[in-house]
Design a protein around this motif. Structure first.
Motif, PDB file in Angstrom:
ATOM      1  N   PHE A  56       0.846  -1.189   0.000  1.00 16.16           N
ATOM      2  CA  PHE A  56       0.000   0.000   0.000  1.00 16.16           C
ATOM      3  C   PHE A  56       0.882   1.240   0.000  1.00 16.16           C
ATOM      4  O   PHE A  56       1.846   1.323   0.763  1.00 16.16           O
ATOM      5  N   SER A  57       0.536   2.205  -0.841  1.00 15.49           N
ATOM      6  CA  SER A  57       1.260   3.474  -0.897  1.00 15.49           C
ATOM      7  C   SER A  57       0.497   4.522  -0.101  1.00 15.49           C
ATOM      8  O   SER A  57      -0.705   4.714  -0.307  1.00 15.49           O
ATOM      9  N   PHE A  58       1.205   5.186   0.814  1.00 15.93           N
ATOM     10  CA  PHE A  58       0.616   6.230   1.650  1.00 15.93           C
ATOM     11  C   PHE A  58       1.228   7.583   1.297  1.00 15.93           C
ATOM     12  O   PHE A  58       2.405   7.672   0.947  1.00 15.93           O
ATOM     13  N   HIS A  59       0.418   8.621   1.414  1.00 15.52           N
ATOM     14  CA  HIS A  59       0.900   9.995   1.302  1.00 15.52           C
ATOM     15  C   HIS A  59       0.296  10.795   2.443  1.00 15.52           C
ATOM     16  O   HIS A  59      -0.909  11.013   2.499  1.00 15.52           O
ATOM     17  N   GLN A  60       1.157  11.172   3.399  1.00 14.96           N
ATOM     18  CA  GLN A  60       0.736  11.942   4.572  1.00 14.96           C
ATOM     19  C   GLN A  60      -0.459  11.297   5.278  1.00 14.96           C
ATOM     20  O   GLN A  60      -1.402  11.966   5.688  1.00 14.96           O
ATOM     21  N   GLY A  61      -0.403   9.981   5.413  1.00 17.76           N
ATOM     22  CA  GLY A  61      -1.431   9.263   6.153  1.00 17.76           C
ATOM     23  C   GLY A  61      -2.617   8.807   5.338  1.00 17.76           C
ATOM     24  O   GLY A  61      -3.463   8.057   5.844  1.00 17.76           O
ATOM     25  N   TYR A  62      -2.690   9.227   4.082  1.00 20.75           N
ATOM     26  CA  TYR A  62      -3.779   8.808   3.199  1.00 20.75           C
ATOM     27  C   TYR A  62      -3.272   7.746   2.224  1.00 20.75           C
ATOM     28  O   TYR A  62      -2.119   7.779   1.794  1.00 20.75           O
ATOM     29  N   LEU A  63      -4.138   6.839   1.858  1.00 20.61           N
ATOM     30  CA  LEU A  63      -3.782   5.836   0.864  1.00 20.61           C
ATOM     31  C   LEU A  63      -3.897   6.418  -0.540  1.00 20.61           C
ATOM     32  O   LEU A  63      -4.870   7.113  -0.855  1.00 20.61           O
ATOM     33  N   ILE A  64      -2.908   6.130  -1.375  1.00 18.13           N
ATOM     34  CA  ILE A  64      -2.968   6.576  -2.773  1.00 18.13           C
ATOM     35  C   ILE A  64      -2.828   5.402  -3.736  1.00 18.13           C
ATOM     36  O   ILE A  64      -2.835   5.597  -4.955  1.00 18.13           O
ATOM     37  N   GLY A  65      -2.721   4.187  -3.205  1.00 16.39           N
ATOM     38  CA  GLY A  65      -2.628   3.039  -4.103  1.00 16.39           C
ATOM     39  C   GLY A  65      -2.405   1.753  -3.354  1.00 16.39           C
ATOM     40  O   GLY A  65      -2.007   1.743  -2.192  1.00 16.39           O
ATOM     41  N   GLY A  66      -2.703   0.655  -4.042  1.00 16.22           N
ATOM     42  CA  GLY A  66      -2.475  -0.669  -3.484  1.00 16.22           C
ATOM     43  C   GLY A  66      -2.251  -1.658  -4.615  1.00 16.22           C
ATOM     44  O   GLY A  66      -2.784  -1.485  -5.715  1.00 16.22           O
ATOM     45  N   THR A  67      -1.457  -2.678  -4.359  1.00 14.13           N
ATOM     46  CA  THR A  67      -1.186  -3.667  -5.393  1.00 14.13           C
ATOM     47  C   THR A  67      -0.829  -4.992  -4.742  1.00 14.13           C
ATOM     48  O   THR A  67      -0.689  -5.088  -3.531  1.00 14.13           O
ATOM     49  N   GLY A  68      -0.687  -6.037  -5.569  1.00 14.00           N
ATOM     50  CA  GLY A  68      -0.286  -7.345  -5.071  1.00 14.00           C
ATOM     51  C   GLY A  68      -1.436  -8.325  -4.999  1.00 14.00           C
ATOM     52  O   GLY A  68      -2.568  -8.019  -5.355  1.00 14.00           O
ATOM     53  N   GLY A  69      -1.122  -9.523  -4.554  1.00 16.75           N
ATOM     54  CA  GLY A  69      -2.126 -10.573  -4.504  1.00 16.75           C
ATOM     55  C   GLY A  69      -2.190 -11.347  -5.806  1.00 16.75           C
ATOM     56  O   GLY A  69      -1.301 -11.253  -6.652  1.00 16.75           O
ATOM     57  N   VAL A  70      -3.267 -12.091  -5.982  1.00 16.41           N
ATOM     58  CA  VAL A  70      -3.336 -13.008  -7.121  1.00 16.41           C
ATOM     59  C   VAL A  70      -3.754 -12.349  -8.428  1.00 16.41           C
ATOM     60  O   VAL A  70      -3.414 -12.823  -9.498  1.00 16.41           O
ATOM     61  N   HIS A  71      -4.501 -11.249  -8.375  1.00 12.54           N
ATOM     62  CA  HIS A  71      -5.072 -10.677  -9.602  1.00 12.54           C
ATOM     63  C   HIS A  71      -4.833  -9.167  -9.677  1.00 12.54           C
ATOM     64  O   HIS A  71      -5.773  -8.385  -9.760  1.00 12.54           O
ATOM     65  N   THR A  72      -3.587  -8.764  -9.680  1.00  8.88           N
ATOM     66  CA  THR A  72      -3.262  -7.337  -9.674  1.00  8.88           C
ATOM     67  C   THR A  72      -3.851  -6.601 -10.873  1.00  8.88           C
ATOM     68  O   THR A  72      -4.523  -5.573 -10.731  1.00  8.88           O
ATOM     69  N   ILE A  73      -3.622  -7.114 -12.074  1.00 11.41           N
ATOM     70  CA  ILE A  73      -4.086  -6.431 -13.283  1.00 11.41           C
ATOM     71  C   ILE A  73      -5.586  -6.630 -13.480  1.00 11.41           C
ATOM     72  O   ILE A  73      -6.316  -5.691 -13.818  1.00 11.41           O
ATOM     73  N   ARG A  74      -6.061  -7.831 -13.263  1.00 13.13           N
ATOM     74  CA  ARG A  74      -7.496  -8.124 -13.404  1.00 13.13           C
ATOM     75  C   ARG A  74      -8.312  -7.230 -12.459  1.00 13.13           C
ATOM     76  O   ARG A  74      -9.346  -6.672 -12.835  1.00 13.13           O
ATOM     77  N   ARG A  75      -7.849  -7.090 -11.222  1.00 14.88           N
ATOM     78  CA  ARG A  75      -8.561  -6.281 -10.228  1.00 14.88           C
ATOM     79  C   ARG A  75      -8.586  -4.805 -10.639  1.00 14.88           C
ATOM     80  O   ARG A  75      -9.622  -4.138 -10.593  1.00 14.88           O
ATOM     81  N   TRP A  76      -7.438  -4.293 -11.048  1.00 17.59           N
ATOM     82  CA  TRP A  76      -7.336  -2.881 -11.426  1.00 17.59           C
ATOM     83  C   TRP A  76      -8.213  -2.587 -12.643  1.00 17.59           C
ATOM     84  O   TRP A  76      -8.926  -1.589 -12.688  1.00 17.59           O
ATOM     85  N   CYS A  77      -8.164  -3.460 -13.624  1.00 15.22           N
ATOM     86  CA  CYS A  77      -8.944  -3.268 -14.846  1.00 15.22           C
ATOM     87  C   CYS A  77     -10.442  -3.317 -14.537  1.00 15.22           C
ATOM     88  O   CYS A  77     -11.235  -2.577 -15.127  1.00 15.22           O
ATOM     89  N   ARG A  78     -10.821  -4.163 -13.590  1.00  9.65           N
ATOM     90  CA  ARG A  78     -12.226  -4.264 -13.208  1.00  9.65           C
ATOM     91  C   ARG A  78     -12.728  -2.938 -12.618  1.00  9.65           C
ATOM     92  O   ARG A  78     -13.842  -2.492 -12.902  1.00  9.65           O
ATOM     93  N   GLN A  79     -11.894  -2.285 -11.817  1.00  7.41           N
ATOM     94  CA  GLN A  79     -12.293  -0.998 -11.234  1.00  7.41           C
ATOM     95  C   GLN A  79     -12.410   0.083 -12.323  1.00  7.41           C
ATOM     96  O   GLN A  79     -13.310   0.937 -12.274  1.00  7.41           O
ATOM     97  N   LEU A  80     -11.516   0.039 -13.297  1.00  5.61           N
ATOM     98  CA  LEU A  80     -11.590   1.012 -14.390  1.00  5.61           C
ATOM     99  C   LEU A  80     -12.868   0.826 -15.209  1.00  5.61           C
ATOM    100  O   LEU A  80     -13.504   1.799 -15.617  1.00  5.61           O
ATOM    101  N   LEU A  81     -13.226  -0.420 -15.456  1.00  4.74           N
ATOM    102  CA  LEU A  81     -14.479  -0.689 -16.185  1.00  4.74           C
ATOM    103  C   LEU A  81     -15.691  -0.185 -15.417  1.00  4.74           C
ATOM    104  O   LEU A  81     -16.647   0.325 -16.002  1.00  4.74           O
ATOM    105  N   GLU A  82     -15.621  -0.328 -14.101  1.00  4.79           N
ATOM    106  CA  GLU A  82     -16.752   0.076 -13.260  1.00  4.79           C
ATOM    107  C   GLU A  82     -16.884   1.592 -13.158  1.00  4.79           C
ATOM    108  O   GLU A  82     -17.977   2.150 -13.295  1.00  4.79           O
TER     109      GLU A  82
END
Length: 411
Positions: free
Chosen positions: A40-66
């Motif tokens: 997880f990427s943090f900036h001054q205590g706020y999250l600005i991103g997350g990655t990893g696990g079994v479906h990094t690209i599939r998960r990200w692409c699903r959010q973009l479609l949504e």
């Protein structure tokens, strides 16, 4: 860097809250006992991103479609081997160009992080309930950039994930991962027990290539009731659940190369579903993955061409500030690291790499045109494995690879 053992979901929440209260800026990673990593990427205590696990690209692409339906993603999501909007920076550039709204970007980031939190919680409940073995969290300070466009309150995302998990448990789905893909086993009997509409949907979509999460998006249904509607047929043996690979992430075309901070060439980086062993047939494992962290596009392209022509895969990282995120996601077998880069130099990046437990033994080779004794000593002090003088020479690179990567591991 701080290292913690995570014993419960409540302990996970405490670590996330600590990052918020400390206004932490940097990377927070967790690696479980099966060597699966999330970050997880943090900036001054706020999250600005997350990655990893079994479906990094599939998960990200699903959010973009949504949340970004106007982007040309339908083809990419359902079978293309190219995907260009694969990280925070590329999405931020689309916001700057007016192709994506800032609130859409924030929704993508938050939904992505929420899914990751859910997966970590479920994995933890399955692996560590009553076990002495625990996952390890590592907190790595680092600079961030372009970080004001989408600041996600970490506690809010974690609360959403915890609520979804609670509902998931109450529905009796404790051991059912939403990352599993249903596939029909007995079509005739399934047809007899379902309505014509349900049967048509199942035969069209339940092909073992779409996860429960993918199906929910495609059918525009809520994930939980959709999964509940399919599980009775799974328990009857009419439908089975299988693991499914992540989408491929290949080297972008020349028109899109400037939109990402990291590109992979030669071979796709994806999780591969397990296959039954065959004693009479030996398959060759994936070729070694070599990372090259270098802000020079020319040098990076030269190294990429050299490696791919020699049978290796290459992960090119042009932005050193994104290096740790990319390394944690792809876990290369060896790292070439340029010494002279803007904002953060190779010594600092190497020191950060060595603070991460899974990279303690990974060879890190410093690249530089300053081949002096002082540079060599300092490189050793921050944990580098070796030193390679520029300009890059094919023979020297191959000698280093042969020295540090045992051939038997990949044959």
């Amino acid at each position: 860097m701080a290292t913690y053992k995570v014993f419960t979901t409540n302990e996970l929440a405490k670590r996330i809250q600590a990052c918020t209260h400390e206004q932490f800026t940097g990377l927070l990673s967790v690696t479980d006992t099966q060597n699966q990593t999330w970050s997880f990427s943090f900036h001054q205590g706020y999250l600005i991103g997350g990655t990893g696990g079994v479906h990094t690209i599939r998960r990200w692409c699903r959010q973009l479609l949504e949340y970004c339906p106007r982007l040309p993603l339908e083809t990419a999501y359902y079978g293309s081997d190219r995907f260009q909007y694969c990280d925070y920076d590329s999405l931020a550039k689309l916001v700057m160009l007016g192709k994506v709204e800032q609130k859409q970007m924030a929704a993508v980031i938050e939904a992505n992080i929420t899914e990751i939190f859910f997966d970590i919680i479920q994995q933890g409940e399955q692996l560590y309930s009553g076990s002495e073995k625990q996952p390890i969290f590592e907190q790595i300070p680092r600079n961030t950039k372009n970080s004001q466009l989408a600041l996600v309150p970490a506690n809010r995302a974690l609360h959403k994930a915890s609520q979804i998990w609670e509902d998931w448990q109450q529905a009796g789905l404790l051991d059912v991962s939403p990352n599993m893909a249903p596939v029909i086993l007995q079509a005739r009997e399934l047809r007899r027990q379902t309505s014509p509409l349900a049967y048509d949907n199942l035969t069209t979509l339940a092909d073992g290539n779409r996860t429960f999460r993918d199906l929910a998006l495609k059918l525009k249904q809520n994930l939980l009731p959709l999964t509940q509607s399919i599980m009775p047929y799974v328990r009857k043996g009419l439908i089975s659940l299988s693991e499914v690979a992540d989408f491929n992430l290949k080297h972008p075309s020349s028109q899109t190369v400037n939109q990402t901070s990291a590109t992979i060439t030669s071979s796709s980086i994806s999780s591969v579903p397990p296959q039954k062993s065959n004693a009479t047939k030996r398959s060759r494992p994936t070729a070694p993955l070599i990372a090259c962290i270098d802000d020079s596009r020319l040098d990076s392209e030269m190294m990429s061409q050299l490696l791919t022509q020699s049978g290796y895969r290459c992960l090119s990282i042009l932005d050193p500030l994104q290096a740790l995120v990319e390394l944690l996601e792809y876990k290369p077998d060896l790292i070439f690291l340029d010494l002279v880069m803007p904002v953060v130099n190779g010594y600092e990046v190497c020191a950060q790499i060595r603070r991460i437990s899974i990279f303690k033994e990974t060879p890190v080779i410093i690249l530089t045109s300053n081949d002096g004794i002082v540079d060599r000593v300092r490189a050793k002090m921050v944990g580098s494995t070796g030193f390679l003088a520029k300009p890059i020479a094919t023979e020297k690179v191959l000698k280093i690879l042969q020295r540090h990567l045992p051939a038997s591991k990949y044959l």
